[in-house]
Design a protein around this motif. Structure first.
Motif, PDB file in Angstrom:
ATOM      1  N   VAL A  92       0.835  -1.200   0.000  1.00 32.05           N
ATOM      2  CA  VAL A  92       0.000   0.000   0.000  1.00 32.05           C
ATOM      3  C   VAL A  92       0.868   1.248   0.000  1.00 32.05           C
ATOM      4  O   VAL A  92       0.598   2.206  -0.730  1.00 32.05           O
ATOM      5  N   LEU A  93       1.933   1.251   0.803  1.00 26.61           N
ATOM      6  CA  LEU A  93       2.766   2.448   0.930  1.00 26.61           C
ATOM      7  C   LEU A  93       3.653   2.677  -0.287  1.00 26.61           C
ATOM      8  O   LEU A  93       3.860   3.818  -0.695  1.00 26.61           O
ATOM      9  N   SER A  94       4.192   1.621  -0.850  1.00 27.33           N
ATOM     10  CA  SER A  94       5.160   1.791  -1.945  1.00 27.33           C
ATOM     11  C   SER A  94       4.575   1.535  -3.326  1.00 27.33           C
ATOM     12  O   SER A  94       4.683   2.380  -4.203  1.00 27.33           O
ATOM     13  N   LEU A  95       3.988   0.376  -3.510  1.00 25.34           N
ATOM     14  CA  LEU A  95       3.510   0.020  -4.840  1.00 25.34           C
ATOM     15  C   LEU A  95       2.366   0.907  -5.312  1.00 25.34           C
ATOM     16  O   LEU A  95       2.288   1.252  -6.490  1.00 25.34           O
ATOM     17  N   TYR A  96       1.482   1.273  -4.390  1.00 20.81           N
ATOM     18  CA  TYR A  96       0.338   2.095  -4.769  1.00 20.81           C
ATOM     19  C   TYR A  96       0.541   3.572  -4.455  1.00 20.81           C
ATOM     20  O   TYR A  96      -0.339   4.388  -4.682  1.00 20.81           O
ATOM     21  N   GLY A  97       1.698   3.920  -3.884  1.00 25.23           N
ATOM     22  CA  GLY A  97       2.026   5.319  -3.645  1.00 25.23           C
ATOM     23  C   GLY A  97       1.215   5.994  -2.557  1.00 25.23           C
ATOM     24  O   GLY A  97       1.105   7.215  -2.536  1.00 25.23           O
ATOM     25  N   PHE A  98       0.652   5.219  -1.639  1.00 22.22           N
ATOM     26  CA  PHE A  98      -0.114   5.798  -0.533  1.00 22.22           C
ATOM     27  C   PHE A  98       0.882   6.399   0.455  1.00 22.22           C
ATOM     28  O   PHE A  98       1.600   5.683   1.134  1.00 22.22           O
ATOM     29  N   GLY A  99       0.954   7.710   0.541  1.00 22.05           N
ATOM     30  CA  GLY A  99       1.984   8.387   1.334  1.00 22.05           C
ATOM     31  C   GLY A  99       1.540   8.797   2.712  1.00 22.05           C
ATOM     32  O   GLY A  99       2.042   9.791   3.249  1.00 22.05           O
ATOM     33  N   PHE A 100       0.618   8.062   3.313  1.00 20.16           N
ATOM     34  CA  PHE A 100       0.081   8.450   4.616  1.00 20.16           C
ATOM     35  C   PHE A 100       0.197   7.303   5.615  1.00 20.16           C
ATOM     36  O   PHE A 100      -0.799   6.629   5.930  1.00 20.16           O
ATOM     37  N   PRO A 101       1.399   7.051   6.155  1.00 23.71           N
ATOM     38  CA  PRO A 101       1.566   5.923   7.073  1.00 23.71           C
ATOM     39  C   PRO A 101       0.751   6.060   8.361  1.00 23.71           C
ATOM     40  O   PRO A 101       0.320   5.058   8.932  1.00 23.71           O
ATOM     41  N   LEU A 102       0.492   7.290   8.815  1.00 24.81           N
ATOM     42  CA  LEU A 102      -0.313   7.456  10.029  1.00 24.81           C
ATOM     43  C   LEU A 102      -1.776   7.099   9.779  1.00 24.81           C
ATOM     44  O   LEU A 102      -2.431   6.505  10.640  1.00 24.81           O
ATOM     45  N   LEU A 103      -2.279   7.434   8.607  1.00 21.26           N
ATOM     46  CA  LEU A 103      -3.644   7.036   8.254  1.00 21.26           C
ATOM     47  C   LEU A 103      -3.727   5.517   8.124  1.00 21.26           C
ATOM     48  O   LEU A 103      -4.698   4.903   8.568  1.00 21.26           O
ATOM     49  N   LEU A 104      -2.698   4.910   7.552  1.00 19.61           N
ATOM     50  CA  LEU A 104      -2.656   3.452   7.458  1.00 19.61           C
ATOM     51  C   LEU A 104      -2.683   2.829   8.849  1.00 19.61           C
ATOM     52  O   LEU A 104      -3.367   1.828   9.089  1.00 19.61           O
ATOM     53  N   THR A 105      -1.965   3.423   9.788  1.00 20.61           N
ATOM     54  CA  THR A 105      -1.965   2.945  11.173  1.00 20.61           C
ATOM     55  C   THR A 105      -3.351   3.073  11.785  1.00 20.61           C
ATOM     56  O   THR A 105      -3.819   2.159  12.476  1.00 20.61           O
ATOM     57  N   THR A 106      -4.026   4.180  11.527  1.00 18.32           N
ATOM     58  CA  THR A 106      -5.376   4.383  12.061  1.00 18.32           C
ATOM     59  C   THR A 106      -6.327   3.323  11.517  1.00 18.32           C
ATOM     60  O   THR A 106      -7.133   2.753  12.264  1.00 18.32           O
ATOM     61  N   ILE A 107      -6.227   3.046  10.238  1.00 21.50           N
ATOM     62  CA  ILE A 107      -7.067   2.008   9.625  1.00 21.50           C
ATOM     63  C   ILE A 107      -6.745   0.645  10.238  1.00 21.50           C
ATOM     64  O   ILE A 107      -7.650  -0.136  10.560  1.00 21.50           O
ATOM     65  N   HIS A 108      -5.465   0.361  10.427  1.00 15.44           N
ATOM     66  CA  HIS A 108      -5.032  -0.892  11.043  1.00 15.44           C
ATOM     67  C   HIS A 108      -5.636  -1.032  12.444  1.00 15.44           C
ATOM     68  O   HIS A 108      -6.174  -2.078  12.805  1.00 15.44           O
ATOM     69  N   MET A 109      -5.545   0.031  13.242  1.00 18.21           N
ATOM     70  CA  MET A 109      -6.079  -0.010  14.608  1.00 18.21           C
ATOM     71  C   MET A 109      -7.596  -0.188  14.611  1.00 18.21           C
ATOM     72  O   MET A 109      -8.145  -0.919  15.442  1.00 18.21           O
ATOM     73  N   ALA A 110      -8.282   0.469  13.687  1.00 17.45           N
ATOM     74  CA  ALA A 110      -9.740   0.350  13.621  1.00 17.45           C
ATOM     75  C   ALA A 110     -10.143  -1.094  13.290  1.00 17.45           C
ATOM     76  O   ALA A 110     -11.033  -1.659  13.936  1.00 17.45           O
ATOM     77  N   PHE A 111      -9.480  -1.691  12.301  1.00 21.25           N
ATOM     78  CA  PHE A 111      -9.783  -3.079  11.957  1.00 21.25           C
ATOM     79  C   PHE A 111      -9.434  -4.022  13.111  1.00 21.25           C
ATOM     80  O   PHE A 111     -10.171  -4.967  13.378  1.00 21.25           O
ATOM     81  N   THR A 112      -8.339  -3.761  13.800  1.00 21.92           N
ATOM     82  CA  THR A 112      -7.968  -4.588  14.943  1.00 21.92           C
ATOM     83  C   THR A 112      -9.040  -4.532  16.021  1.00 21.92           C
ATOM     84  O   THR A 112      -9.449  -5.560  16.569  1.00 21.92           O
ATOM     85  N   ALA A 113      -9.531  -3.334  16.321  1.00 19.44           N
ATOM     86  CA  ALA A 113     -10.570  -3.179  17.347  1.00 19.44           C
ATOM     87  C   ALA A 113     -11.860  -3.878  16.948  1.00 19.44           C
ATOM     88  O   ALA A 113     -12.457  -4.621  17.742  1.00 19.44           O
ATOM     89  N   VAL A 114     -12.298  -3.661  15.714  1.00 18.17           N
ATOM     90  CA  VAL A 114     -13.557  -4.246  15.258  1.00 18.17           C
ATOM     91  C   VAL A 114     -13.465  -5.770  15.221  1.00 18.17           C
ATOM     92  O   VAL A 114     -14.339  -6.475  15.738  1.00 18.17           O
ATOM     93  N   LEU A 115     -12.397  -6.290  14.613  1.00 17.27           N
ATOM     94  CA  LEU A 115     -12.288  -7.744  14.476  1.00 17.27           C
ATOM     95  C   LEU A 115     -12.037  -8.441  15.812  1.00 17.27           C
ATOM     96  O   LEU A 115     -12.553  -9.538  16.038  1.00 17.27           O
ATOM     97  N   SER A 116     -11.268  -7.838  16.710  1.00 17.18           N
ATOM     98  CA  SER A 116     -11.040  -8.482  18.007  1.00 17.18           C
ATOM     99  C   SER A 116     -12.326  -8.530  18.817  1.00 17.18           C
ATOM    100  O   SER A 116     -12.578  -9.496  19.537  1.00 17.18           O
ATOM    101  N   ASN A 117     -13.170  -7.501  18.687  1.00 15.31           N
ATOM    102  CA  ASN A 117     -14.472  -7.545  19.356  1.00 15.31           C
ATOM    103  C   ASN A 117     -15.394  -8.563  18.704  1.00 15.31           C
ATOM    104  O   ASN A 117     -16.181  -9.207  19.379  1.00 15.31           O
ATOM    105  N   ALA A 118     -15.295  -8.710  17.396  1.00  8.24           N
ATOM    106  CA  ALA A 118     -16.157  -9.650  16.685  1.00  8.24           C
ATOM    107  C   ALA A 118     -15.834 -11.100  17.037  1.00  8.24           C
ATOM    108  O   ALA A 118     -16.739 -11.929  17.108  1.00  8.24           O
ATOM    109  N   VAL A 119     -14.564 -11.413  17.248  1.00  5.93           N
ATOM    110  CA  VAL A 119     -14.201 -12.804  17.515  1.00  5.93           C
ATOM    111  C   VAL A 119     -14.150 -13.146  18.998  1.00  5.93           C
ATOM    112  O   VAL A 119     -14.019 -14.315  19.344  1.00  5.93           O
ATOM    113  N   SER A 120     -14.245 -12.157  19.866  1.00  9.35           N
ATOM    114  CA  SER A 120     -14.215 -12.474  21.296  1.00  9.35           C
ATOM    115  C   SER A 120     -15.533 -13.135  21.680  1.00  9.35           C
ATOM    116  O   SER A 120     -16.600 -12.785  21.195  1.00  9.35           O
ATOM    117  N   SER A 121     -15.427 -14.102  22.557  1.00 11.13           N
ATOM    118  CA  SER A 121     -16.601 -14.865  22.943  1.00 11.13           C
ATOM    119  C   SER A 121     -17.442 -14.085  23.956  1.00 11.13           C
ATOM    120  O   SER A 121     -16.931 -13.237  24.672  1.00 11.13           O
TER     121      SER A 121
END
Length: 135
Positions: A26-55
């Protein structure tokens, strides 16, 4: 049903590599120059998916750990997020192979930093750290 430790470790390594390669793409091949936004997206998916799979009732099983202190949990969260931000920023500038080599040194650096605080690394653990670094 308990999942064997070796399966969990293999999954962790696999997903870790998948996230690293995906972030680099995402950062190099597609030229997405926003690593902090990528981190925010990563954290959001982590929060949503960890809540979804928790029993159901998982929060109740965590009650004994509340004595550990919310301050420590928040501190760990800040360190975790900082780690991901710095990893994404680094991926923007270096190759995946260099990134993986540096990340493989993390356990060794942690052990060395612990030495002045009285933490002693057993010989067997030193051998396992060597095998991790050697790849």
């Amino acid at each position: 049903m308990a999942v064997p430790g070796r399966v969990l470790v293999a999954l962790w390594f696999g997903f870790n590599l998948l996230v690293t390669l995906g972030s680099k793409g995402v950062l190099s091949l597609y030229g997405f120059g926003f690593p902090l936004l990528l981190t925010t997206i990563h954290m959001a998916f982590t929060a949503v998916l960890s809540n979804a799979v928790s029993s159901p009732g998982a929060a109740d099983r965590c009650a004994p750990y509340r004595a550990f202190g919310m301050r420590r949990v928040v501190l760990f969260g800040v360190i975790f997020i900082t780690n991901i931000v710095l990893n994404n920023v680094a991926l923007h500038y270096v190759s995946v192979s260099s990134h993986q080599v540096i990340r493989s040194l993390t356990p060794v650096i942690s052990a060395v930093v612990g030495l002045p605080f009285g933490y002693r690394v057993p010989a067997a653990r030193c051998l396992s750290l060597l095998s991790i670094v050697a790849g």
